[in-house]
Structure formats: C-alpha cells, structure tokens
Design a protein around this motif. Structure first.
Motif, PDB file in Angstrom:
ATOM      1  N   ASP A 229      -1.084 -16.287  -0.864  1.00 61.23           N
ATOM      2  CA  ASP A 229      -0.050 -15.247  -0.855  1.00 61.23           C
ATOM      3  C   ASP A 229      -0.337 -14.213   0.229  1.00 61.23           C
ATOM      4  OD1 ASP A 229       1.303 -16.209  -3.229  1.00 61.23           O
ATOM      5  OD2 ASP A 229      -0.405 -15.429  -4.358  1.00 61.23           O
ATOM      6  N   ALA A 230      -1.593 -14.083   0.596  1.00 59.39           N
ATOM      7  CA  ALA A 230      -2.040 -13.109   1.593  1.00 59.39           C
ATOM      8  C   ALA A 230      -3.276 -13.679   2.275  1.00 59.39           C
ATOM      9  CB  ALA A 230      -2.364 -11.774   0.930  1.00 59.39           C
TER      10      ALA A 230
ATOM     11  N   PRO B 194       1.332 -11.312   4.375  1.00 62.19           N
ATOM     12  CA  PRO B 194       0.601 -10.202   4.986  1.00 62.19           C
ATOM     13  C   PRO B 194      -0.761 -10.691   5.439  1.00 62.19           C
ATOM     14  CG  PRO B 194       0.496 -10.020   2.607  1.00 62.19           C
ATOM     15  CD  PRO B 194       1.367 -11.206   2.921  1.00 62.19           C
ATOM     16  N   VAL B 195      -1.176 -10.220   6.595  1.00 65.38           N
ATOM     17  CA  VAL B 195      -2.464 -10.630   7.152  1.00 65.38           C
ATOM     18  C   VAL B 195      -3.269  -9.379   7.475  1.00 65.38           C
ATOM     19  CG1 VAL B 195      -3.662 -11.916   8.972  1.00 65.38           C
ATOM     20  CG2 VAL B 195      -1.420 -12.704   8.141  1.00 65.38           C
ATOM     21  N   GLY B 196      -4.444  -9.294   6.880  1.00 60.09           N
ATOM     22  CA  GLY B 196      -5.375  -8.217   7.177  1.00 60.09           C
ATOM     23  C   GLY B 196      -6.482  -8.739   8.073  1.00 60.09           C
ATOM     24  N   PHE B 197      -7.207  -7.809   8.675  1.00 59.89           N
ATOM     25  CA  PHE B 197      -8.244  -8.199   9.619  1.00 59.89           C
ATOM     26  C   PHE B 197      -9.549  -7.490   9.301  1.00 59.89           C
ATOM     27  CE2 PHE B 197      -4.129  -8.294  11.695  1.00 59.89           C
ATOM     28  CZ  PHE B 197      -4.070  -9.609  12.117  1.00 59.89           C
ATOM     29  N   VAL B 198     -10.627  -8.269   9.318  1.00 61.60           N
ATOM     30  CA  VAL B 198     -11.979  -7.737   9.255  1.00 61.60           C
ATOM     31  C   VAL B 198     -12.643  -8.243  10.526  1.00 61.60           C
ATOM     32  CG1 VAL B 198     -14.166  -7.690   8.018  1.00 61.60           C
ATOM     33  CG2 VAL B 198     -12.010  -7.742   6.730  1.00 61.60           C
TER      34      VAL B 198
ATOM     35  N   ALA C 124     -17.606   1.539   4.983  1.00 60.12           N
ATOM     36  CA  ALA C 124     -17.113   0.160   4.950  1.00 60.12           C
ATOM     37  C   ALA C 124     -16.380  -0.149   3.644  1.00 60.12           C
ATOM     38  CB  ALA C 124     -18.253  -0.824   5.173  1.00 60.12           C
ATOM     39  N   ASP C 125     -16.938   0.279   2.527  1.00 59.66           N
ATOM     40  CA  ASP C 125     -16.279   0.013   1.242  1.00 59.66           C
ATOM     41  C   ASP C 125     -14.932   0.714   1.162  1.00 59.66           C
ATOM     42  OD1 ASP C 125     -18.070  -1.771   0.125  1.00 59.66           O
ATOM     43  OD2 ASP C 125     -19.234  -0.223  -0.876  1.00 59.66           O
ATOM     44  N   ALA C 126     -14.855   1.930   1.661  1.00 58.56           N
ATOM     45  CA  ALA C 126     -13.587   2.660   1.641  1.00 58.56           C
ATOM     46  C   ALA C 126     -12.550   1.947   2.511  1.00 58.56           C
ATOM     47  CB  ALA C 126     -13.789   4.094   2.118  1.00 58.56           C
ATOM     48  N   ALA C 127     -12.963   1.451   3.671  1.00 57.14           N
ATOM     49  CA  ALA C 127     -12.041   0.724   4.547  1.00 57.14           C
ATOM     50  C   ALA C 127     -11.563  -0.566   3.876  1.00 57.14           C
ATOM     51  CB  ALA C 127     -12.712   0.422   5.884  1.00 57.14           C
ATOM     52  N   ALA C 128     -12.461  -1.249   3.186  1.00 56.34           N
ATOM     53  CA  ALA C 128     -12.081  -2.469   2.471  1.00 56.34           C
ATOM     54  C   ALA C 128     -11.078  -2.154   1.361  1.00 56.34           C
ATOM     55  CB  ALA C 128     -13.311  -3.161   1.902  1.00 56.34           C
ATOM     56  N   THR C 129     -11.273  -1.055   0.670  1.00 53.17           N
ATOM     57  CA  THR C 129     -10.351  -0.648  -0.392  1.00 53.17           C
ATOM     58  C   THR C 129      -8.953  -0.395   0.165  1.00 53.17           C
ATOM     59  OG1 THR C 129     -12.110   0.249  -1.755  1.00 53.17           O
ATOM     60  CG2 THR C 129      -9.894   1.119  -2.149  1.00 53.17           C
ATOM     61  N   VAL C 130      -8.873   0.313   1.273  1.00 54.38           N
ATOM     62  CA  VAL C 130      -7.574   0.585   1.901  1.00 54.38           C
ATOM     63  C   VAL C 130      -6.894  -0.727   2.284  1.00 54.38           C
ATOM     64  CG1 VAL C 130      -6.467   1.590   3.945  1.00 54.38           C
ATOM     65  CG2 VAL C 130      -8.181   2.897   2.677  1.00 54.38           C
ATOM     66  N   LEU C 131      -7.643  -1.653   2.868  1.00 60.42           N
ATOM     67  CA  LEU C 131      -7.072  -2.934   3.276  1.00 60.42           C
ATOM     68  C   LEU C 131      -6.609  -3.738   2.062  1.00 60.42           C
ATOM     69  CD1 LEU C 131      -6.298  -5.041   5.355  1.00 60.42           C
ATOM     70  CD2 LEU C 131      -8.695  -5.770   5.422  1.00 60.42           C
ATOM     71  N   LEU C 132      -7.409  -3.790   1.026  1.00 62.96           N
ATOM     72  CA  LEU C 132      -7.026  -4.540  -0.175  1.00 62.96           C
ATOM     73  C   LEU C 132      -5.795  -3.929  -0.846  1.00 62.96           C
ATOM     74  CD1 LEU C 132     -10.593  -5.298  -1.492  1.00 62.96           C
ATOM     75  CD2 LEU C 132      -8.897  -7.006  -0.781  1.00 62.96           C
ATOM     76  N   ASP C 133      -5.706  -2.609  -0.875  1.00 61.73           N
ATOM     77  CA  ASP C 133      -4.507  -1.948  -1.420  1.00 61.73           C
ATOM     78  C   ASP C 133      -3.271  -2.351  -0.626  1.00 61.73           C
ATOM     79  OD1 ASP C 133      -6.036  -0.644  -3.336  1.00 61.73           O
ATOM     80  OD2 ASP C 133      -6.007   1.297  -2.304  1.00 61.73           O
ATOM     81  N   ALA C 134      -3.393  -2.346   0.690  1.00 63.17           N
ATOM     82  CA  ALA C 134      -2.262  -2.719   1.549  1.00 63.17           C
ATOM     83  C   ALA C 134      -1.881  -4.183   1.351  1.00 63.17           C
ATOM     84  CB  ALA C 134      -2.594  -2.442   3.010  1.00 63.17           C
ATOM     85  N   LEU C 135      -2.864  -5.058   1.236  1.00 62.59           N
ATOM     86  CA  LEU C 135      -2.578  -6.481   1.010  1.00 62.59           C
ATOM     87  C   LEU C 135      -1.831  -6.689  -0.304  1.00 62.59           C
ATOM     88  CD1 LEU C 135      -5.930  -8.007   2.214  1.00 62.59           C
ATOM     89  CD2 LEU C 135      -3.676  -8.622   3.105  1.00 62.59           C
TER      90      LEU C 135
ATOM     91  N   SER D 231       0.062  -4.531  -1.943  1.00 64.73           N
ATOM     92  CA  SER D 231       1.401  -3.968  -1.822  1.00 64.73           C
ATOM     93  C   SER D 231       2.312  -4.863  -0.988  1.00 64.73           C
ATOM     94  CB  SER D 231       1.309  -2.573  -1.209  1.00 64.73           C
ATOM     95  OG  SER D 231       2.587  -2.039  -0.990  1.00 64.73           O
ATOM     96  N   TRP D 232       1.854  -5.261   0.184  1.00 65.20           N
ATOM     97  CA  TRP D 232       2.676  -6.083   1.075  1.00 65.20           C
ATOM     98  C   TRP D 232       2.896  -7.489   0.527  1.00 65.20           C
ATOM     99  CZ3 TRP D 232       5.919  -4.813   4.709  1.00 65.20           C
ATOM    100  CH2 TRP D 232       5.796  -3.561   5.295  1.00 65.20           C
ATOM    101  N   SER D 233       1.933  -8.022  -0.186  1.00 58.79           N
ATOM    102  CA  SER D 233       2.107  -9.350  -0.762  1.00 58.79           C
ATOM    103  C   SER D 233       3.277  -9.361  -1.738  1.00 58.79           C
ATOM    104  CB  SER D 233       0.827  -9.796  -1.468  1.00 58.79           C
ATOM    105  OG  SER D 233       1.015 -11.068  -2.032  1.00 58.79           O
ATOM    106  N   GLN D 234       3.370  -8.329  -2.544  1.00 58.41           N
ATOM    107  CA  GLN D 234       4.489  -8.231  -3.488  1.00 58.41           C
ATOM    108  C   GLN D 234       5.812  -8.036  -2.757  1.00 58.41           C
ATOM    109  OE1 GLN D 234       3.024  -5.081  -5.989  1.00 58.41           O
ATOM    110  NE2 GLN D 234       2.051  -6.515  -7.393  1.00 58.41           N
ATOM    111  N   ARG D 235       5.834  -7.201  -1.748  1.00 56.03           N
ATOM    112  CA  ARG D 235       7.051  -6.933  -0.995  1.00 56.03           C
ATOM    113  C   ARG D 235       7.563  -8.170  -0.244  1.00 56.03           C
ATOM    114  NH1 ARG D 235       4.878  -1.363   1.573  1.00 56.03           N
ATOM    115  NH2 ARG D 235       5.152  -0.072  -0.262  1.00 56.03           N
ATOM    116  N   LEU D 236       6.639  -8.959   0.268  1.00 61.15           N
ATOM    117  CA  LEU D 236       7.021 -10.114   1.084  1.00 61.15           C
ATOM    118  C   LEU D 236       7.260 -11.384   0.276  1.00 61.15           C
ATOM    119  CD1 LEU D 236       4.586  -9.539   4.077  1.00 61.15           C
ATOM    120  CD2 LEU D 236       7.078  -9.288   4.090  1.00 61.15           C
TER     121      LEU D 236
END
Length: 174
Positions: free
Chosen positions: A64-65, A96-100, A151-162, A164-169
């Motif tokens: 899904d993401a 949705p595609v996130g990047f690490v 790093a953990d905070a950045a991962a949290t932001v990315l996972l939240d966005a994934l 949200s966008w997964s549901q929208r798309l």
C-alpha cells in the motif's frame, strides 16, 4: 486508522546490491521503527535477495506504501534500483513513497531528488518528508542504532505521512 481497518502493507526497499553495502543496517533500523506501529505490516524487500524484476514487482504490487532506502552513488541512486523500478512499472501507481537516504556530505539527498522525478512519471507520490543520514558509516553505532537523536523523530514524521497518504491514495490504486 481504526482497529477494524487492515494494516497498511509497507514495503521497505533496500536499494543497493553492492558487496559491503550499508543499506541493510539502515533498512533494519527503519523497519523496526515501522513495526512498532500497529498500523503497518512491514515487508523488507532487499533487491540483493529478491532480484530486480518479477520477484520485486510481485512484492511491490501488494504494498500500500513504499519506503526506498537508498545510498547516493555518483550524485544519484544505484543503477540496480532503477532497473527494479522500471521492471515494476504499474505497481507504483497511486502509492505514497517515502525515502530513507544515506551517503556522505549530502546524506543521499541528491539520490532522492532524482528518484522523485522517476517515481512521479510512474504515478507514485513521493513524500516531502525524508530521513537522511550524512556520513552514514559513522552515523550508526555497532548495534545498528543511529547516533543522532533526531533520527527517530524524522522516522515518526515519515511514518505519519505514509499512513495519511496511503489512506488518501487508496481510491486511485488499481
């Protein structure tokens, strides 16, 4: 996400196949962060093990993401990752595609910028929020944990966005 909804199937793609690569360390860390959240069912897809064509495409198809874990090689992303992206073709549509990213001074961000253009052409949605590790080999301790507190905070932001966008798309995925 409610308790009755199925989890978001998240494919974490290890984009390097080189001997001695650092990608599996970065991917394992991110996948562990994602697995802490019941909203995600995580599948780590290592191109070195899966292959660059049908095996990869089949795993991507059910996702899904997606999160692409990529190094930066010569100011861009690895050639085998491009082969896998092209082979999967339509499986990217509406996801949705996130990047690490990881690398030297740029932390892999130049690779991410190139990936955004390619994935947009395949009707995937590249997310703005990115996790990036500068000087990657020294950015992790011997247990595979990042030395940087953010790093953990950045991962949290990315996972939240994934999430949200997964549901929208969901409505536009084939």
């Amino acid at each position: 996400m409610s308790d009755t909804e199925p989890p978001i199937r998240l494919a974490v793609v290890v984009g390097s196949v080189r001997d001695g690569r650092f990608g599996p360390v970065v991917a394992a860390w991110f996948a562990a962060r994602a697995r802490r959240r019941p909203a995600f069912a995580v599948d780590v897809v290592d191109l070195a093990e899966t292959g660059l064509d049908a095996g990869f495409a089949a795993r991507l198809e059910v996702a899904d993401a997606v999160v692409v874990v990529t190094p930066e090689y010569n100011h861009s992303y690895p050639g085998p990752l491009k082969t896998a992206i092209d082979a999967a073709g339509g499986a990217w549509r509406g996801k949705p595609v996130g990047f690490v990213a990881y690398g030297g001074l740029s932390g892999g961000l130049r690779a991410v910028e190139h990936l955004r253009c390619v994935l947009a052409e395949l009707h995937a949605v590249g997310l703005r929020d990115t996790v990036s590790f500068h000087g990657a080999a020294g950015a992790f301790d011997v247990s595979g944990e990042p030395r940087e507190a953010g790093a953990d905070a950045a991962a949290t932001v990315l996972l939240d966005a994934l999430a949200s966008w997964s549901q929208r798309l969901q409505a536009v995925r084939p």
